[in-house]
Design a protein around this motif. Sequence first.
Motif, PDB file in Angstrom:
ATOM      1  N   VAL A  11       0.832  -1.206   0.000  1.00 59.17           N
ATOM      2  CA  VAL A  11       0.000   0.000   0.000  1.00 59.17           C
ATOM      3  C   VAL A  11       0.870   1.261   0.000  1.00 59.17           C
ATOM      4  O   VAL A  11       0.503   2.268  -0.645  1.00 59.17           O
ATOM      5  N   SER A  12       2.052   1.219   0.638  1.00 55.42           N
ATOM      6  CA  SER A  12       2.900   2.424   0.692  1.00 55.42           C
ATOM      7  C   SER A  12       3.462   2.757  -0.692  1.00 55.42           C
ATOM      8  O   SER A  12       3.359   3.904  -1.153  1.00 55.42           O
ATOM      9  N   GLY A  13       4.056   1.762  -1.363  1.00 57.64           N
ATOM     10  CA  GLY A  13       4.648   2.010  -2.677  1.00 57.64           C
ATOM     11  C   GLY A  13       3.594   2.396  -3.710  1.00 57.64           C
ATOM     12  O   GLY A  13       3.795   3.334  -4.499  1.00 57.64           O
ATOM     13  N   LYS A  32       9.229  -7.492  -5.536  1.00 52.46           N
ATOM     14  CA  LYS A  32       9.316  -8.949  -5.405  1.00 52.46           C
ATOM     15  C   LYS A  32       7.892  -9.531  -5.305  1.00 52.46           C
ATOM     16  O   LYS A  32       7.583 -10.542  -5.909  1.00 52.46           O
ATOM     17  N   HIS A  33       7.045  -8.873  -4.521  1.00 49.31           N
ATOM     18  CA  HIS A  33       5.649  -9.319  -4.365  1.00 49.31           C
ATOM     19  C   HIS A  33       4.717  -8.272  -4.940  1.00 49.31           C
ATOM     20  O   HIS A  33       4.938  -7.073  -4.774  1.00 49.31           O
ATOM     21  N   MET A  34       3.646  -8.775  -5.559  1.00 43.24           N
ATOM     22  CA  MET A  34       2.640  -7.878  -6.137  1.00 43.24           C
ATOM     23  C   MET A  34       1.264  -8.299  -5.616  1.00 43.24           C
ATOM     24  O   MET A  34       1.096  -9.442  -5.154  1.00 43.24           O
ATOM     25  N   THR A  43       3.237  -7.527   3.661  1.00 40.54           N
ATOM     26  CA  THR A  43       2.235  -7.281   4.700  1.00 40.54           C
ATOM     27  C   THR A  43       0.872  -6.859   4.173  1.00 40.54           C
ATOM     28  O   THR A  43      -0.165  -7.249   4.718  1.00 40.54           O
ATOM     29  N   SER A  44       0.862  -6.040   3.127  1.00 36.95           N
ATOM     30  CA  SER A  44      -0.377  -5.342   2.771  1.00 36.95           C
ATOM     31  C   SER A  44      -1.612  -6.233   2.556  1.00 36.95           C
ATOM     32  O   SER A  44      -2.702  -5.868   2.999  1.00 36.95           O
ATOM     33  N   PRO A  45      -1.493  -7.407   1.901  1.00 35.79           N
ATOM     34  CA  PRO A  45      -2.713  -8.197   1.689  1.00 35.79           C
ATOM     35  C   PRO A  45      -3.351  -8.715   2.979  1.00 35.79           C
ATOM     36  O   PRO A  45      -4.530  -9.037   3.005  1.00 35.79           O
ATOM     37  N   VAL A 169      13.772  -8.945  -7.693  1.00 36.41           N
ATOM     38  CA  VAL A 169      14.219  -8.984  -6.299  1.00 36.41           C
ATOM     39  C   VAL A 169      15.551  -8.253  -6.250  1.00 36.41           C
ATOM     40  O   VAL A 169      16.516  -8.664  -6.912  1.00 36.41           O
ATOM     41  N   LEU A 170      15.607  -7.167  -5.500  1.00 37.13           N
ATOM     42  CA  LEU A 170      16.831  -6.358  -5.444  1.00 37.13           C
ATOM     43  C   LEU A 170      17.677  -6.745  -4.232  1.00 37.13           C
ATOM     44  O   LEU A 170      17.134  -6.933  -3.142  1.00 37.13           O
ATOM     45  N   LYS A 171      18.965  -6.833  -4.462  1.00 28.64           N
ATOM     46  CA  LYS A 171      19.871  -7.083  -3.324  1.00 28.64           C
ATOM     47  C   LYS A 171      20.269  -5.745  -2.700  1.00 28.64           C
ATOM     48  O   LYS A 171      20.505  -5.652  -1.516  1.00 28.64           O
ATOM     49  N   HIS A 329       5.677   1.369   8.824  1.00 26.63           N
ATOM     50  CA  HIS A 329       4.344   1.847   9.225  1.00 26.63           C
ATOM     51  C   HIS A 329       3.635   0.937  10.216  1.00 26.63           C
ATOM     52  O   HIS A 329       2.453   1.174  10.536  1.00 26.63           O
ATOM     53  N   ALA A 330       4.298  -0.113  10.673  1.00 28.41           N
ATOM     54  CA  ALA A 330       3.718  -1.018  11.694  1.00 28.41           C
ATOM     55  C   ALA A 330       2.268  -1.370  11.337  1.00 28.41           C
ATOM     56  O   ALA A 330       2.004  -1.848  10.236  1.00 28.41           O
ATOM     57  N   GLY A 331       1.329  -1.070  12.259  1.00 27.80           N
ATOM     58  CA  GLY A 331      -0.066  -1.484  12.061  1.00 27.80           C
ATOM     59  C   GLY A 331      -0.964  -0.410  11.497  1.00 27.80           C
ATOM     60  O   GLY A 331      -2.192  -0.485  11.607  1.00 27.80           O
TER      61      GLY A 331
END
Length: 361
Positions: A11-13, A32-34, A43-45, A169-171, A329-331
């Motif tokens: 949600v942030s990006g 990496k995840h969408m 976390t977002s989902p 996936v970025l290192k 952003h924690a919770g």
Amino acid sequence: MPTIVVLGAGVSGLTCALLLAKKGNEVTVIAKHMPGDYDAEYTSPWAGANVLPMAMAKDSRWERRTWPELARLAKEVPEAGIHFQTVRVLRRQKDVAEGFKAALSDGLFQPNPWYKDLMPDYRELPKSELPEGMHSGCEFTSVCINTAIYLPWLIGQCAKYGVKFKRAVLKHISEAAHMSHTGGKADIIINASGLLACRLGGVMDKAVYPARGQIILVRNSAKGLMPTVSGSDDGEDEVIYVMERAYGGGTILGGTYMKGNWDPNPDPNIAMRIMKRTVQTHPELTGGKGIEGLDIIRHGVGLRPAREGGVRIEKEMIDGTWVVHNYGHAGWGYQGSYGCAERVVELVDEIAGQLKRTSKL
Ligand code: FAD
């Protein structure tokens, strides 16, 4: 306009990408995840997600600036998957006596809270409406976001404004500078890598840690009410909240707030305690039939991106490219999403002005 690469499709990006693209910037999102993926580290989902104001003080612009936009979406944009619901906050006698140590949030449970002027229909509950053992409570209108609809909706909105997406996936954060869809080097990178900011080269933020949230998604209806309680007798990291997602998304029963715990697997004992607590707090969930009346869709775990010292929103030059950080952003990542993204846009504008003055843009 600057060329921008956003690292992260939570949600942030996605909120940053949308606001930046609306202003005419060339934006590429790398992740990496969408939306559509389920992984505890994405976390977002997993979020409910609703708006339970958590800041201690009135000057939290993140939540204050986000609420009007989420309310507008709930009112005017049904395809965003957000609907209005009533929050019921219950403050237990023992938590008030001990001055609150709520794992989820201290700000939410304060008597006479700052957010009473922000959230519509705020009212303190009369004694006659308080369940046994409660010192006090309040109700107000809030929203619940069906994240399975809202995240794809954000992707669609970004696409409408020309944002392009790439899986990678970025290192190291600096790799993002060479991943713009334009083929040119990015002028600015937005780091919205959430929990994984603690493992990302060039960032490696040791202040970031997981706050493990275990949930159960059920078919039962919460009947428009989102109750939450200031504490539980099952331990300081076990919490109570219920929220029904819009448009048949099911009802989330929560939960836990386990600091430093990376376990991605649902624990059956915790699940049992969550079901008992939530049905006790909100018996209407099962029409008085107890936990046997719950119709489970799935169990899940998401790891909230918590950070010692709070969210990090600031600019930093890394390997010759400006990076604007927006993680930790924690919770409260949804309920602060627009406020934080607005600040990111301000920082991007500052950097763009500087690059123009030095003829680098
Ligand atoms: P994420 O969603 O984790 O996204 C991070 C992105 O960065 C991902 O796309 C990931 O793939 C990408 N990434 C990271 N590192 C790399 C790399 N090296 N290379 C490529 N890509 C990378 N918030 C609320 O506001 N309201 C709620 O009711 C609420 N309830 C919650 C309930 C639970 C159970 C949980 C777990 C969380 C809840 N939250 C809630 C918190 C909210 O979900 C988070 O604050 C928010 O989702 C964080 O979003 P993010 O975009 O910062 O991180």
